[in-house]
Design a protein around this motif. Structure first.
Motif, PDB file in Angstrom:
ATOM      1  N   CYS A   1       0.861  -1.183   0.000  1.00 41.32           N
ATOM      2  CA  CYS A   1       0.000   0.000   0.000  1.00 41.32           C
ATOM      3  C   CYS A   1       0.897   1.233   0.000  1.00 41.32           C
TER       4      CYS A   1
ATOM      5  N   SER B   1       0.566   3.583   1.846  1.00 40.23           N
ATOM      6  CA  SER B   1       0.776   3.882   3.274  1.00 40.23           C
ATOM      7  C   SER B   1       2.044   3.197   3.784  1.00 40.23           C
TER       8      SER B   1
ATOM      9  N   HIS C   1      -0.072  -4.451   5.387  1.00 38.29           N
ATOM     10  CA  HIS C   1      -1.371  -4.636   6.042  1.00 38.29           C
ATOM     11  C   HIS C   1      -2.432  -5.107   5.056  1.00 38.29           C
TER      12      HIS C   1
ATOM     13  N   CYS D   1      -7.011  -3.594   2.362  1.00 36.45           N
ATOM     14  CA  CYS D   1      -6.885  -2.147   2.618  1.00 36.45           C
ATOM     15  C   CYS D   1      -7.478  -1.359   1.458  1.00 36.45           C
TER      16      CYS D   1
ATOM     17  N   ARG E   1      -1.591  -2.800  -8.242  1.00 31.53           N
ATOM     18  CA  ARG E   1      -1.129  -3.052  -6.881  1.00 31.53           C
ATOM     19  C   ARG E   1      -0.019  -4.096  -6.928  1.00 31.53           C
TER      20      ARG E   1
HETATM   21 ZN    ZN Z   1      -3.164   0.527   3.134  1.00 34.85          ZN
END
Ligand code: ZN
Ligand code: NAP
Length: 348
Positions: A41, A43, A63, A159, A339
């Motif tokens: 991600c 993040s 995550h 996520c 992704r």
């Molecule tokens: Zn994420």
């Protein structure tokens, strides 16, 4: 304690590298998952490089986790060894406060235990994420992977999937709504697929033309380039809902002007620096600016079940963990379709 192979970073300036971490012995309520796949991600990049501040090192990011159950504690009823299980952005909460009892563990009054860059509820033991061979998680925080999902591409639902599904549901996006998704990355491409599946007429607002054919394949009816100022003139007052997934600073005011009166723009992207919002951009049409943060366990399960039922899967590029630093660089250059997912078999 068990020693577990992982990829960790020692500081905001160091690359991720092979490392050994310790995981607790499973307690009576715990599920042990052998990690099969872990999504990357944006993040993870923000946190590994301490772009949001307060990062805890050493850090094992990750995550968006799908794994196979290898052991369970004696009170565990929903998972057995051999089953698939999944873990998202958090691994524990107090489970008693008002948000927890309303299925919003992400807003636990005691502070949720995030999957990594955080601590367990004892506020001492660091948590380590899914770039590792194994994770030990309390049963309540382990999701079921429905039969209809492909195991190798399901991880991003934990996520990117829930973070876009949740606001679309909160703002009741439905048939015929004119919806714009800003940024076609990990979150954005899931936002497009999900909004289109709910019947919305979706536009992608992207920084370049390069992703147009993909956007249309994912269900977008329109594609507009935000580098061109004429786009903002043409689309003024056009959308009832805008989902902003952008990871870098940008001018919110310009996008707010694209809302119809009473329309809502929801921020899910978290650029590291704040960006000013002019009162005029909101009062001009009673427009609303809101935010949305992942989603609770119940809604995350709903996302997985919804995607299985509607045959919605993330578009993934599967990589060995040795390519994770390169994947971070590619993500920053917008070179991700859409992704990265780490095949954890690559880590011995
Ligand atoms: Zn994420
Ligand atoms: P990503 O895959 O890197 O996608 C971000 C997209 O934003 C890019 O593909 C690009 O799309 C667009 N973009 C990048 N720089 C831009 C710029 N300067 N101006 C305009 N657009 C730009 O990232 P992600 O994993 O989807 O995550 C997106 C953001 O959401 C991150 O900040 C992440 O931390 C945050 N996030 C929030 C939550 C939450 O709970 N709210 C959960 C997960 C992630 P185009 O090529 O189409 O322009």
């Amino acid at each position: 304690m068990a020693k577990v192979a992982a990829y960790a970073t020692a500081s905001a300036k160091s690359p991720l590298a092979a490392s050994i971490i310790e995981r607790r012995e499973p307690g009576p309520d715990d599920v042990v998952l052998d990690v099969l796949y872990c999504g990357i991600c944006h993040s993870d990049v923000h946190q590994a490089r301490d772009e949001w501040g307060g990062a805890l090192f050493p850090m094992v990011p990750g995550h968006e986790i799908v794994g196979r159950v290898s052991r369970v504690g004696k009170n565990v009823t929903e998972f057995a060894p051999g089953a698939l299980g999944a873990v998202g952005c958090f691994v524990d909460s107090c489970m008693h406060c008002e948000p927890c009892s309303e299925h919003h563990e992400n807003f636990c009054e005691k502070g949720v235990a995030y999957t990594y860059n955080s601590t367990e509820m004892d506020r001492k033991t660091p948590t380590f994420g899914g770039y590792s061979k194994q994770i030990v998680v309390k049963e309540h925080f382990v999701l079921k992977v429905p039969a209809g999902l492909d195991v190798s591409s399901a991880a991003p639902l934990l996520c990117a999937g829930i973070t876009t599904y949740s606001p679309l549901r909160q703002w009741n996006v439905k048939q015929g709504d004119k919806v714009a998704v800003v940024g076609l990355g990990g979150l954005g491409h899931m936002g497009v697929k999900l909004a289109a599946s709910m019947g919305a007429e979706v536009t992608v607002l992207s920084t370049s033309r390069t992703k147009e054919a993909d956007a249309r394949k994912f269900g977008a009816r329109h594609f507009e380039v935000t580098k061109d100022p004429a786009t903002f003139k043409k689309l003024r007052g056009h959308y009832s809902f805008i989902l902003d997934t952008v990871s870098a600073p940008h001018d919110y005011n310009a996008y707010l002007e694209l809302l119809k009166p009473y329309g809502t723009m929801v921020l899910v992207g978290v650029p590291p620096e704040p960006s000013p919002v002019a009162a005029f951009a909101l009062i001009g049409g009673n427009r609303k600016l809101a935010g949305s943060n992942i989603g609770g366990i119940k809604e995350t399960q709903e996302t997985l079940d919804y995607c299985a039922a509607h045959k919605i899967a993330p578009e993934v590029e599967i990589i060995p963990i040795q390519k994770v630093n390169e994947a971070y660089e590619r993500m920053i250059r917008n070179d991700v379709r859409y992704r990265f997912v780490i095949d954890m078999a690559s880590l011995s």
